[in-house]
Motif scaffolding. Structure first.
Motif, PDB file in Angstrom:
ATOM      1  N   ALA A 136       0.843  -1.211   0.000  1.00 48.06           N
ATOM      2  CA  ALA A 136       0.000   0.000   0.000  1.00 48.06           C
ATOM      3  C   ALA A 136       0.872   1.254   0.000  1.00 48.06           C
ATOM      4  O   ALA A 136       1.873   1.314   0.725  1.00 48.06           O
ATOM      5  CB  ALA A 136      -0.918  -0.002   1.218  1.00 48.06           C
ATOM      6  N   PRO A 137       0.512   2.269  -0.814  1.00 51.17           N
ATOM      7  CA  PRO A 137       1.282   3.533  -0.829  1.00 51.17           C
ATOM      8  C   PRO A 137       0.910   4.412   0.366  1.00 51.17           C
ATOM      9  O   PRO A 137      -0.169   4.282   0.920  1.00 51.17           O
ATOM     10  CB  PRO A 137       0.855   4.169  -2.148  1.00 51.17           C
ATOM     11  N   ALA A 138       1.841   5.240   0.762  1.00 48.23           N
ATOM     12  CA  ALA A 138       1.535   6.227   1.814  1.00 48.23           C
ATOM     13  C   ALA A 138       0.628   7.295   1.219  1.00 48.23           C
ATOM     14  O   ALA A 138       0.785   7.712   0.077  1.00 48.23           O
ATOM     15  CB  ALA A 138       2.830   6.843   2.329  1.00 48.23           C
ATOM     16  N   MET A 139      -0.364   7.725   2.011  1.00 49.98           N
ATOM     17  CA  MET A 139      -1.341   8.704   1.524  1.00 49.98           C
ATOM     18  C   MET A 139      -1.145  10.009   2.285  1.00 49.98           C
ATOM     19  O   MET A 139      -1.369  10.079   3.511  1.00 49.98           O
ATOM     20  CB  MET A 139      -2.760   8.180   1.715  1.00 49.98           C
ATOM     21  N   ALA A 140      -0.685  11.040   1.509  1.00 52.04           N
ATOM     22  CA  ALA A 140      -0.417  12.337   2.141  1.00 52.04           C
ATOM     23  C   ALA A 140      -1.673  12.942   2.731  1.00 52.04           C
ATOM     24  O   ALA A 140      -1.640  13.698   3.696  1.00 52.04           O
ATOM     25  CB  ALA A 140       0.192  13.299   1.120  1.00 52.04           C
ATOM     26  N   GLY A 141      -2.824  12.613   2.178  1.00 49.51           N
ATOM     27  CA  GLY A 141      -4.090  13.196   2.642  1.00 49.51           C
ATOM     28  C   GLY A 141      -4.472  12.748   4.034  1.00 49.51           C
ATOM     29  O   GLY A 141      -5.468  13.202   4.576  1.00 49.51           O
ATOM     30  N   LEU A 142      -3.684  11.794   4.639  1.00 52.73           N
ATOM     31  CA  LEU A 142      -4.017  11.283   5.970  1.00 52.73           C
ATOM     32  C   LEU A 142      -3.463  12.167   7.082  1.00 52.73           C
ATOM     33  O   LEU A 142      -3.648  11.877   8.241  1.00 52.73           O
ATOM     34  CB  LEU A 142      -3.476   9.866   6.137  1.00 52.73           C
ATOM     35  N   LYS A 143      -2.727  13.255   6.715  1.00 56.17           N
ATOM     36  CA  LYS A 143      -2.202  14.175   7.728  1.00 56.17           C
ATOM     37  C   LYS A 143      -3.345  14.790   8.501  1.00 56.17           C
ATOM     38  O   LYS A 143      -4.320  15.258   7.921  1.00 56.17           O
ATOM     39  CB  LYS A 143      -1.372  15.289   7.074  1.00 56.17           C
ATOM     40  N   ASP A 144      -3.242  14.732   9.822  1.00 54.47           N
ATOM     41  CA  ASP A 144      -4.340  15.217  10.664  1.00 54.47           C
ATOM     42  C   ASP A 144      -4.670  16.678  10.415  1.00 54.47           C
ATOM     43  O   ASP A 144      -5.829  17.083  10.495  1.00 54.47           O
ATOM     44  CB  ASP A 144      -3.971  15.029  12.142  1.00 54.47           C
ATOM     45  N   GLY A 145      -3.673  17.476  10.070  1.00 56.61           N
ATOM     46  CA  GLY A 145      -3.923  18.924   9.953  1.00 56.61           C
ATOM     47  C   GLY A 145      -4.788  19.290   8.789  1.00 56.61           C
ATOM     48  O   GLY A 145      -5.328  20.393   8.739  1.00 56.61           O
ATOM     49  N   GLN A 146      -4.941  18.462   7.799  1.00 51.24           N
ATOM     50  CA  GLN A 146      -5.667  18.821   6.606  1.00 51.24           C
ATOM     51  C   GLN A 146      -7.164  18.874   6.837  1.00 51.24           C
ATOM     52  O   GLN A 146      -7.847  19.712   6.274  1.00 51.24           O
ATOM     53  CB  GLN A 146      -5.366  17.846   5.473  1.00 51.24           C
ATOM     54  N   THR A 147      -7.709  17.946   7.632  1.00 45.46           N
ATOM     55  CA  THR A 147      -9.166  17.916   7.825  1.00 45.46           C
ATOM     56  C   THR A 147      -9.536  17.717   9.278  1.00 45.46           C
ATOM     57  O   THR A 147     -10.585  17.171   9.578  1.00 45.46           O
ATOM     58  CB  THR A 147      -9.781  16.773   7.006  1.00 45.46           C
TER      59      THR A 147
END
Length: 342
Positions: A294-305
């Motif tokens: 599985a690739p790392a997903m940058a969108g999982l950063k807590d600060g984004q949402t």
């Protein structure tokens, strides 16, 4: 097994018919005593087949058969007198039309002199017979006598029974119905006597082996097992339970480590965490394979949402979850269903 009655004992006298060292014991065919005996059988009887059995039984005896004077061998205990032998024999033969003969008779010097001087004229054989058929079964002994018709034969028969230890075992040995015995052993009716004897020996061997096993079992029951070689069942079950618990705890620890690793690598979202834990419990290797590919997903950063992934479409999946679907080769609907079941 059916057996016939105990053989009876008879003593009668014939004029001595000596042919060299051969001497007739009983005549061929049907015969009776002068007084009409036997009274408990239709007659006495011998033929070639009967003679063959009589001869076989004599050969099975360890000792030679005695010829004495006036049956003193039977009376010795009663009157206390000596019972010298007149002769000895063991070999017998059948002569067609004549009867059963004792052959190779060894006479003592005294007896030979009596015979040469015709001081004894009659021979009295003692034999057993089948009371149902009258067939002669065994020749027990014989005596030189000058009484053509012996008195006190009932007493003589009783003495012979005691002297030769005749018991019902003789009756069973001599008069067993061969066909019935074959049936009991599961053998064809055409089985020969020799084959029946072999089967009985084999059966006895098996019985001996079974007795040995029975004794071993009894010894084990009496002495008990060697406790040094065994553990109590309760202790074994307790150890098995502890082992299962350790395995479960180890697997749970490994799943937890992999989930935390996946979260740190931005490969497992908070929404995917229950699914990942369940997958790891069911198939630890499958969870490892997912994390490896599985690739790392940058969108999982807590600060984004603020830690909440935005949804996309009617299936209610976030963009990150859609990325996971793509990685896993699953449709959004299948992933949503799997997620809802957690």
């Amino acid at each position: 097994m059916k057996t016939k009655p105990l053989p009876q004992v008879a003593a009668l006298s014939f004029e001595i018919a000596v042919d060299g060292k051969a001497m007739r014991l009983v005549p061929a065919g049907i015969f009776r005593a002068r007084d009409g005996r036997p009274f408990d059988a239709p007659h006495w009887y011998t033929d070639a087949n009967v003679a063959a059995q009589v001869i076989r039984r004599a050969q099975e005896e360890v000792d030679d058969l005695v010829i004495d004077y006036e049956h003193q061998t039977l009376y010795a205990e009663q009157n206390g007198q000596k019972a010298p032998a007149a002769g000895w024999f063991k070999d017998m033969e059948w002569r067609d039309g004549l009867g059963i003969y004792a052959v190779n008779v060894r006479w003592t010097k005294t007896a030979q002199a009596h015979l040469d001087d015709e001081e004894y004229r009659y021979l009295s054989p003692v034999f057993t017979y089948d009371p149902q058929t009258g067939e002669v079964l065994r020749i027990l002994m014989a005596a030189l006598t000058n009484k053509a018709g012996l008195d006190g034969l009932d007493d003589l028969s009783r003495l012979a029974v005691n002297r030769f230890s005749l018991t019902p075992n003789h009756a069973q040995e001599d008069t067993v119905d061969l066909k019935e015995l074959c049936k009991q052993l599961g053998l064809p009716e055409t089985t020969t006597e020799a084959e029946v004897q072999a089967a009985l020996v084999a059966l006895k061997t098996k019985a001996t082996q079974a007795d040995g096993l029975t004794q071993e079992v009894a010894a084990l029951k009496a002495n008990g097992p060697d406790l040094a070689k065994y553990v109590p069942i309760a202790a074994l079950r307790e150890a098995q339970g502890e082992l299962a618990t350790l395995k479960a705890e180890k697997q749970e620890s490994q799943v937890e480590a992999l989930v935390q690793e996946g979260k740190a690598a931005c490969k497992i979202t908070p929404a995917l965490e229950p699914w990942a834990r369940d997958l790891g419990k069911r198939d630890l290797a499958a969870l490892r394979s997912f994390l490896d590919t599985a690739p790392a997903m940058a969108g999982l950063k807590d600060g984004q949402t603020d830690g909440k992934a935005p949804t996309d479409g009617s299936h209610g999946l976030s963009a990150d979850e859609l990325a996971v679907c793509k990685q896993l080769g699953m449709t959004p609907e299948a992933f949503a269903k799997e997620k809802a079941s957690q």
